[in-house]
Design a protein around this motif. Structure first.
Motif, PDB file in Angstrom:
ATOM      1  N   PRO A 142      -4.218  14.985  -1.690  1.00  0.00           N
ATOM      2  CA  PRO A 142      -5.476  14.354  -1.264  1.00  0.00           C
ATOM      3  C   PRO A 142      -5.280  13.293  -0.191  1.00  0.00           C
ATOM      4  O   PRO A 142      -6.155  13.114   0.670  1.00  0.00           O
ATOM      5  CB  PRO A 142      -6.016  13.734  -2.564  1.00  0.00           C
ATOM      6  CG  PRO A 142      -5.402  14.547  -3.652  1.00  0.00           C
ATOM      7  CD  PRO A 142      -4.026  14.886  -3.152  1.00  0.00           C
ATOM      8  N   ALA A 145      -4.897  15.008   3.162  1.00  0.00           N
ATOM      9  CA  ALA A 145      -6.173  15.560   3.630  1.00  0.00           C
ATOM     10  C   ALA A 145      -7.237  14.496   3.866  1.00  0.00           C
ATOM     11  O   ALA A 145      -8.367  14.834   4.232  1.00  0.00           O
ATOM     12  CB  ALA A 145      -6.689  16.579   2.617  1.00  0.00           C
ATOM     13  N   ALA A 146      -6.896  13.220   3.687  1.00  0.00           N
ATOM     14  CA  ALA A 146      -7.897  12.154   3.796  1.00  0.00           C
ATOM     15  C   ALA A 146      -8.629  12.126   5.135  1.00  0.00           C
ATOM     16  O   ALA A 146      -9.848  11.923   5.155  1.00  0.00           O
ATOM     17  CB  ALA A 146      -7.236  10.802   3.524  1.00  0.00           C
ATOM     18  N   ALA A 148      -9.673  14.417   6.939  1.00  0.00           N
ATOM     19  CA  ALA A 148     -10.695  15.463   6.991  1.00  0.00           C
ATOM     20  C   ALA A 148     -11.749  15.291   5.902  1.00  0.00           C
ATOM     21  O   ALA A 148     -12.745  16.030   5.887  1.00  0.00           O
ATOM     22  CB  ALA A 148     -10.041  16.833   6.854  1.00  0.00           C
ATOM     23  N   ARG A 149     -11.558  14.309   5.017  1.00  0.00           N
ATOM     24  CA  ARG A 149     -12.450  14.199   3.866  1.00  0.00           C
ATOM     25  C   ARG A 149     -13.165  12.861   3.752  1.00  0.00           C
ATOM     26  O   ARG A 149     -14.103  12.744   2.967  1.00  0.00           O
ATOM     27  CB  ARG A 149     -11.654  14.442   2.569  1.00  0.00           C
ATOM     28  CG  ARG A 149     -10.990  15.796   2.466  1.00  0.00           C
ATOM     29  CD  ARG A 149     -10.162  15.869   1.193  1.00  0.00           C
ATOM     30  NE  ARG A 149     -10.958  15.619  -0.001  1.00  0.00           N
ATOM     31  CZ  ARG A 149     -10.499  15.084  -1.120  1.00  0.00           C
ATOM     32  NH1 ARG A 149      -9.231  14.721  -1.191  1.00  0.00           N
ATOM     33  NH2 ARG A 149     -11.285  14.908  -2.153  1.00  0.00           N
ATOM     34  N   TYR A 150     -12.690  11.826   4.483  1.00  0.00           N
ATOM     35  CA  TYR A 150     -13.235  10.494   4.248  1.00  0.00           C
ATOM     36  C   TYR A 150     -14.718  10.459   4.615  1.00  0.00           C
ATOM     37  O   TYR A 150     -15.162  11.220   5.491  1.00  0.00           O
ATOM     38  CB  TYR A 150     -12.430   9.443   5.031  1.00  0.00           C
ATOM     39  CG  TYR A 150     -12.780   9.339   6.505  1.00  0.00           C
ATOM     40  CD1 TYR A 150     -13.682   8.377   6.960  1.00  0.00           C
ATOM     41  CD2 TYR A 150     -12.228  10.223   7.431  1.00  0.00           C
ATOM     42  CE1 TYR A 150     -14.010   8.292   8.318  1.00  0.00           C
ATOM     43  CE2 TYR A 150     -12.548  10.143   8.767  1.00  0.00           C
ATOM     44  CZ  TYR A 150     -13.452   9.182   9.205  1.00  0.00           C
ATOM     45  OH  TYR A 150     -13.783   9.116  10.535  1.00  0.00           O
ATOM     46  N   VAL A 152     -13.763   8.931   0.936  1.00  0.00           N
ATOM     47  CA  VAL A 152     -13.345   9.564  -0.303  1.00  0.00           C
ATOM     48  C   VAL A 152     -12.656   8.521  -1.168  1.00  0.00           C
ATOM     49  O   VAL A 152     -12.037   7.583  -0.657  1.00  0.00           O
ATOM     50  CB  VAL A 152     -12.395  10.750  -0.026  1.00  0.00           C
ATOM     51  CG1 VAL A 152     -11.114  10.274   0.633  1.00  0.00           C
ATOM     52  CG2 VAL A 152     -12.072  11.504  -1.310  1.00  0.00           C
ATOM     53  N   THR A 153     -12.781   8.664  -2.468  1.00  0.00           N
ATOM     54  CA  THR A 153     -12.107   7.780  -3.417  1.00  0.00           C
ATOM     55  C   THR A 153     -11.048   8.591  -4.150  1.00  0.00           C
ATOM     56  O   THR A 153     -11.366   9.601  -4.788  1.00  0.00           O
ATOM     57  CB  THR A 153     -13.102   7.174  -4.421  1.00  0.00           C
ATOM     58  OG1 THR A 153     -14.070   6.402  -3.716  1.00  0.00           O
ATOM     59  CG2 THR A 153     -12.368   6.276  -5.410  1.00  0.00           C
ATOM     60  N   ILE A 154      -9.817   8.142  -4.051  1.00  0.00           N
ATOM     61  CA  ILE A 154      -8.690   8.863  -4.660  1.00  0.00           C
ATOM     62  C   ILE A 154      -8.208   8.074  -5.869  1.00  0.00           C
ATOM     63  O   ILE A 154      -7.940   6.873  -5.774  1.00  0.00           O
ATOM     64  CB  ILE A 154      -7.554   9.045  -3.643  1.00  0.00           C
ATOM     65  CG1 ILE A 154      -8.059   9.875  -2.453  1.00  0.00           C
ATOM     66  CG2 ILE A 154      -6.348   9.723  -4.294  1.00  0.00           C
ATOM     67  CD1 ILE A 154      -7.054  10.035  -1.349  1.00  0.00           C
ATOM     68  N   GLU A 169     -12.642   4.638   3.364  1.00  0.00           N
ATOM     69  CA  GLU A 169     -13.973   4.716   3.970  1.00  0.00           C
ATOM     70  C   GLU A 169     -13.947   4.784   5.485  1.00  0.00           C
ATOM     71  O   GLU A 169     -14.964   5.112   6.104  1.00  0.00           O
ATOM     72  CB  GLU A 169     -14.805   3.509   3.520  1.00  0.00           C
ATOM     73  CG  GLU A 169     -14.989   3.450   2.008  1.00  0.00           C
ATOM     74  CD  GLU A 169     -15.772   2.227   1.574  1.00  0.00           C
ATOM     75  OE1 GLU A 169     -15.968   1.322   2.426  1.00  0.00           O
ATOM     76  OE2 GLU A 169     -16.176   2.164   0.398  1.00  0.00           O
ATOM     77  N   ALA A 174      -7.886   6.317   6.533  1.00  0.00           N
ATOM     78  CA  ALA A 174      -7.527   7.716   6.293  1.00  0.00           C
ATOM     79  C   ALA A 174      -6.215   8.067   6.983  1.00  0.00           C
ATOM     80  O   ALA A 174      -5.368   8.774   6.415  1.00  0.00           O
ATOM     81  CB  ALA A 174      -8.644   8.633   6.783  1.00  0.00           C
TER      82      ALA A 174
END
Length: 231
Positions: A142, A145-146, A148-150, A152-154, A169, A174
């Motif tokens: 994760p 991939a941050a 491409a995804r933010y 996001v909370t991991i 955020e 990211a």
């Protein structure tokens, strides 16, 4: 003329290009549920066999447990050949048997039966150690991939009963997560290979049968990822 080294031969990062790494990860992924099956079979067989031994039914249960152990060891042999790169011979020390009593005794006398029991008992420890690289991998991917995804909370786990999380955020956050994720993935792959190596050596020591080509009583050299296991 300069030849390029194969990607898998590169130090540290070459593990990502090595197909064996992913076979090892698959082996560790299925190791824990398989180990629970082993544990359930032995727990049922030994406990009920011991309790019912005075009425002889228990002896039948214990014998059935040994037969099941040989079947499970045969499955582990095929699994090691397919995912750990071994080439294990099937044991042939049962011999011929005339009658039920002699047939039961051959399972007890066969050394391969008890080596198989030893491997199945140790497999649970391998499965537990195998959780470490798998958990690292689930935390590292994760992060990689941050970007491409933010946002996001991991979540990384729990501390004092509270979830330990990282809320990503912004793009700089990211991008900062990527090297951490790559480091976690690389560590997971190297640990997976290390645990798989230990499992491979256990399989060679405990599941390999006698030589298939040489004189009886001599151990065959078992190929492990293209290298001989030794004399």
């Amino acid at each position: 003329m300069v030849s390029l080294r194969p990607l898998a031969a590169l130090p540290v990062v070459g593990v990502l290009a090595d197909g064996r790494t992913y076979r090892h990860l698959l082996y560790l992924l299925v190791a824990l549920p398989i180990a629970f099956v082993h544990s359930g079979v032995f727990s049922f067989g030994v406990v009920f066999g011991a309790l019912l031994a005075p009425v002889l039914v228990g002896l039948v249960v214990l014998l059935a447990t040994l037969v099941a152990a040989r079947l499970l060891a045969a499955f582990e042999r095929r699994l090691a050949d397919g995912l750990l790169g071994t080439d294990l011979a099937r044991p042939d020390d049962l011999g011929e048997a005339d009658g039920a009593v002699t047939g039961a005794r051959k399972y007890v006398d066969a050394a391969s039966t008890w080596r198989g029991v030893g491997f199945l008992s140790a497999k649970f420890s391998v499965a537990l150690f195998g959780l470490v690289p798998l958990l690292l991998l689930t935390r590292g991917l994760p992060l990689v991939a941050a970007p491409a995804r933010y946002p996001v909370t991991i979540q990384f786990g729990e501390v004092n009963g509270e979830p330990a999380t990282w809320a990503i955020e912004t793009l700089p956050e990211a991008l900062a997560a990527v090297p951490l994720g790559v480091a976690a993935v690389l560590a997971a792959c190297h640990l997976a290979n290390a645990v798989a190596y230990a499992a491979r050596r256990m399989a060679v020591a405990l599941l390999d049968g006698p030589t298939r080509n040489g004189p009886a009583g001599e151990s065959e050299r078992v190929t492990v990822d293209g290298e001989p296991s030794g004399d």
